[in-house]
Motif scaffolding. Sequence first.
Motif, PDB file in Angstrom:
ATOM      1  N   ARG A  92      11.940   6.614 -50.203  1.00  0.00           N
ATOM      2  CA  ARG A  92      10.604   7.141 -49.709  1.00  0.00           C
ATOM      3  C   ARG A  92      10.382   5.870 -47.753  1.00  0.00           C
ATOM      4  NH1 ARG A  92       9.462   7.794 -54.807  1.00  0.00           N
ATOM      5  NH2 ARG A  92       8.926   9.831 -54.917  1.00  0.00           N
ATOM      6  N   GLU A  93      11.336   4.297 -48.079  1.00  0.00           N
ATOM      7  CA  GLU A  93      11.303   3.167 -48.169  1.00  0.00           C
ATOM      8  C   GLU A  93      11.928   3.812 -46.335  1.00  0.00           C
ATOM      9  OE1 GLU A  93      11.413  -1.584 -47.183  1.00  0.00           O
ATOM     10  OE2 GLU A  93      11.761  -0.503 -48.743  1.00  0.00           O
ATOM     11  N   ILE A  94      13.390   4.114 -46.228  1.00  0.00           N
ATOM     12  CA  ILE A  94      14.422   4.262 -45.403  1.00  0.00           C
ATOM     13  C   ILE A  94      13.270   5.914 -44.390  1.00  0.00           C
ATOM     14  CG2 ILE A  94      16.577   5.428 -44.579  1.00  0.00           C
ATOM     15  CD1 ILE A  94      17.670   3.697 -47.216  1.00  0.00           C
ATOM     16  N   TYR A  95      12.637   6.637 -44.772  1.00  0.00           N
ATOM     17  CA  TYR A  95      12.324   7.966 -44.157  1.00  0.00           C
ATOM     18  C   TYR A  95      11.209   7.450 -43.769  1.00  0.00           C
ATOM     19  CZ  TYR A  95      16.031  11.430 -45.256  1.00  0.00           C
ATOM     20  OH  TYR A  95      17.645  12.298 -45.528  1.00  0.00           O
ATOM     21  N   HIS A 214      10.784  17.915 -41.914  1.00  0.00           N
ATOM     22  CA  HIS A 214      12.100  18.067 -41.052  1.00  0.00           C
ATOM     23  C   HIS A 214      12.258  17.422 -42.642  1.00  0.00           C
ATOM     24  CE1 HIS A 214      16.192  18.911 -40.696  1.00  0.00           C
ATOM     25  NE2 HIS A 214      16.061  18.267 -40.004  1.00  0.00           N
ATOM     26  N   ARG A 215      12.193  16.105 -42.614  1.00  0.00           N
ATOM     27  CA  ARG A 215      12.545  14.750 -42.853  1.00  0.00           C
ATOM     28  C   ARG A 215      11.090  14.917 -44.347  1.00  0.00           C
ATOM     29  NH1 ARG A 215      11.659  12.081 -38.195  1.00  0.00           N
ATOM     30  NH2 ARG A 215      10.014  12.239 -38.302  1.00  0.00           N
ATOM     31  N   VAL A 219      13.082  14.820 -48.461  1.00  0.00           N
ATOM     32  CA  VAL A 219      12.723  13.447 -49.525  1.00  0.00           C
ATOM     33  C   VAL A 219      12.369  14.101 -50.787  1.00  0.00           C
ATOM     34  CG1 VAL A 219      10.858  12.095 -50.247  1.00  0.00           C
ATOM     35  CG2 VAL A 219      12.148  11.584 -47.897  1.00  0.00           C
ATOM     36  N   SER A 220      11.500  15.354 -50.366  1.00  0.00           N
ATOM     37  CA  SER A 220      10.673  15.837 -51.622  1.00  0.00           C
ATOM     38  C   SER A 220      12.106  16.776 -52.788  1.00  0.00           C
ATOM     39  CB  SER A 220      10.102  17.449 -51.300  1.00  0.00           C
ATOM     40  OG  SER A 220       9.893  18.181 -52.169  1.00  0.00           O
ATOM     41  N   THR A 221      12.970  17.309 -52.339  1.00  0.00           N
ATOM     42  CA  THR A 221      14.502  17.469 -52.854  1.00  0.00           C
ATOM     43  C   THR A 221      14.985  16.558 -52.829  1.00  0.00           C
ATOM     44  OG1 THR A 221      14.331  20.042 -51.177  1.00  0.00           O
ATOM     45  CG2 THR A 221      16.736  19.506 -52.156  1.00  0.00           C
ATOM     46  N   GLN A 223      14.396  13.814 -54.040  1.00  0.00           N
ATOM     47  CA  GLN A 223      13.612  13.865 -55.330  1.00  0.00           C
ATOM     48  C   GLN A 223      14.107  14.558 -57.198  1.00  0.00           C
ATOM     49  OE1 GLN A 223       9.709  12.438 -55.127  1.00  0.00           O
ATOM     50  NE2 GLN A 223       9.042  12.901 -57.006  1.00  0.00           N
ATOM     51  N   ASP A 224      13.812  15.824 -56.516  1.00  0.00           N
ATOM     52  CA  ASP A 224      14.441  16.325 -57.631  1.00  0.00           C
ATOM     53  C   ASP A 224      15.944  16.529 -58.620  1.00  0.00           C
ATOM     54  OD1 ASP A 224      11.793  17.621 -57.812  1.00  0.00           O
ATOM     55  OD2 ASP A 224      12.840  19.601 -56.368  1.00  0.00           O
ATOM     56  N   VAL A 225      16.797  15.963 -56.924  1.00  0.00           N
ATOM     57  CA  VAL A 225      18.103  16.336 -57.589  1.00  0.00           C
ATOM     58  C   VAL A 225      18.829  14.612 -57.869  1.00  0.00           C
ATOM     59  CG1 VAL A 225      20.812  15.198 -56.130  1.00  0.00           C
ATOM     60  CG2 VAL A 225      18.854  17.882 -55.592  1.00  0.00           C
ATOM     61  N   LEU A 226      17.658  14.000 -57.320  1.00  0.00           N
ATOM     62  CA  LEU A 226      18.038  11.615 -57.816  1.00  0.00           C
ATOM     63  C   LEU A 226      17.228  11.884 -58.995  1.00  0.00           C
ATOM     64  CD1 LEU A 226      17.702   9.919 -54.946  1.00  0.00           C
ATOM     65  CD2 LEU A 226      19.529  10.620 -55.802  1.00  0.00           C
ATOM     66  N   GLU A 227      16.700  12.663 -59.468  1.00  0.00           N
ATOM     67  CA  GLU A 227      15.529  12.862 -61.049  1.00  0.00           C
ATOM     68  C   GLU A 227      16.298  13.289 -62.132  1.00  0.00           C
ATOM     69  OE1 GLU A 227      11.721  12.549 -60.163  1.00  0.00           O
ATOM     70  OE2 GLU A 227      11.218  10.402 -59.738  1.00  0.00           O
TER      71      GLU A 227
END
Length: 227
Positions: A92-95, A214-215, A219-221, A223-227
């Motif tokens: 989130r910080e990077i984006y 776009h960004r 990030v939202s998607t 988050q689902d993948v990483l969690e």
Amino acid sequence: MSSDLTSVDRQPRRSRRPPTAQQFVLAEVRRAITTGELRPGAPIRQDALAERLDVSRVPLREALKILEGEGLVVHEAHRGYFVAVLSMADLREIYRIRELLEAEAVRVAAAHLTPDVLTELAAAQDEVERAGEAGDVAAMAAANRRFHFMLFERSGMPRLVRLITTLWDATDAYRSLYYGGTPNRERVVHEHRAVLAALRDGDIDAAVAWLDRHRAHAVSTLQDVLE
């Protein structure tokens, strides 16, 4: 796909080497990370890598220190180097930083968007779409990067572009994960088309807003993948 760098791109490419061994190694390891060939958390086996690239351990260590400074690899005592794993807070910080810097680049670039430049952007987008339709994640990620940086570089602000490049490098492996889903690839195509339409209309606020969206979707998607 193996996460051991010794398994990718096995043939050394001497004819295309940069001027120094360190630059060569740096480019090879960065490429493997940003294309997703080396996944987050994967070990970097220095002995085997130095042998494969036909270099000593010295330029390899120097390259890894540079990548560590860029946040692409981490060093663990008694274990060695690993590809960095980002937390959602990191992502989130990077984006968020990208949002600020890229908006500036696009707004400055707007004054230099001639019809020829817009034609080049459309051609880059065609590459994105062809790769997306073929399900070629690596090719789509590469074409996507060309599309965005073709726009950023028109700002004529090389220091700003270098900062944005570092942020992209830190998350390219995750971008490949995002492109793994067909709905995500279709969404990227839709958003790129909207950005292009806004640029053609001279509506820079709309272009920036579409890039923000776009960004945010990525990030939202992720988050689902990483969690």
